[in-house]
Motif scaffolding. Structure first.
Motif, PDB file in Angstrom:
ATOM      1  N   TRP A  75     -10.105  25.069  74.515  1.00  0.00           N
ATOM      2  CA  TRP A  75      -8.881  24.300  74.715  1.00  0.00           C
ATOM      3  C   TRP A  75      -9.152  22.836  74.404  1.00  0.00           C
ATOM      4  N   GLU A  98      -7.071  16.479  81.610  1.00  0.00           N
ATOM      5  CA  GLU A  98      -5.936  17.253  81.118  1.00  0.00           C
ATOM      6  C   GLU A  98      -6.397  18.245  80.048  1.00  0.00           C
ATOM      7  N   ALA A 110      -4.838  20.923  77.097  1.00  0.00           N
ATOM      8  CA  ALA A 110      -3.632  21.200  76.304  1.00  0.00           C
ATOM      9  C   ALA A 110      -3.288  22.674  76.376  1.00  0.00           C
ATOM     10  N   SER A 118      -1.100  25.838  74.786  1.00  0.00           N
ATOM     11  CA  SER A 118      -0.578  26.180  73.452  1.00  0.00           C
ATOM     12  C   SER A 118       0.880  26.540  73.509  1.00  0.00           C
ATOM     13  N   GLN A 151       3.536  19.079  69.146  1.00  0.00           N
ATOM     14  CA  GLN A 151       2.678  18.311  70.035  1.00  0.00           C
ATOM     15  C   GLN A 151       2.299  19.169  71.231  1.00  0.00           C
ATOM     16  N   PRO A 152       1.028  19.112  71.632  1.00  0.00           N
ATOM     17  CA  PRO A 152       0.610  19.934  72.765  1.00  0.00           C
ATOM     18  C   PRO A 152       1.196  19.422  74.081  1.00  0.00           C
ATOM     19  N   HIS A 153       1.372  20.346  74.999  1.00  0.00           N
ATOM     20  CA  HIS A 153       1.757  19.992  76.362  1.00  0.00           C
ATOM     21  C   HIS A 153       0.465  19.894  77.163  1.00  0.00           C
ATOM     22  N   TRP A 154       0.231  18.731  77.759  1.00  0.00           N
ATOM     23  CA  TRP A 154      -0.997  18.503  78.513  1.00  0.00           C
ATOM     24  C   TRP A 154      -0.766  18.786  79.989  1.00  0.00           C
TER      25      TRP A 154
END
Length: 121
Positions: free
Chosen positions: A107, A117, A119, A121, A12-15
């Protein structure tokens, strides 16, 4: 946590919040700082996908100017024209329509409440 759950969480991406909705300019670009890089955000409220995030650095000139480029459409594809050499980049995937050797990084970007926001990687 079992291994499959851990793998799903890791994918899951970090936003990262980079600005607020009111900082955006309709049908234009604004530039934000994201982990040492300049990212150009383009807000197109009349489109099915209203928000795009691409690298602000023009690969041909090396100048950080993509956020000042003109939004348009080439062959039905939403593009930004680089201010100096006028090459067109797809807002969807970053590819240069005139030169396949050039591309902008893209992105994932979203609107969460009043925050914009991007994301990581």
């Amino acid at each position: 946590m079992n291994p499959s759950t851990a793998a799903a969480v890791a994918q899951q991406p970090h936003w990262q919040a980079v600005c607020q909705v009111e900082d955006l300019v309709a049908d234009s670009g604004v530039v934000v700082w994201l982990e040492g890089e300049q990212v150009a955000l383009f807000y197109l409220p009349g489109q099915a996908q209203a928000l795009y995030a691409v690298d602000n650095r023009d690969p041909r000139s090396g100048a950080n100017i993509i956020g000042r480029g003109l939004i348009g459409s080439v062959g039905g594809e939403l593009t930004v024209a680089a201010p100096l050499y006028k090459q067109h980049f797809s807002l969807e995937n970053g590819r240069c329509l005139e030169d396949p050797q050039q591309a902008l990084r893209v992105w994932p970007v979203r609107i969460q409440g009043k925050a914009i926001e991007v994301a990581l990687s």
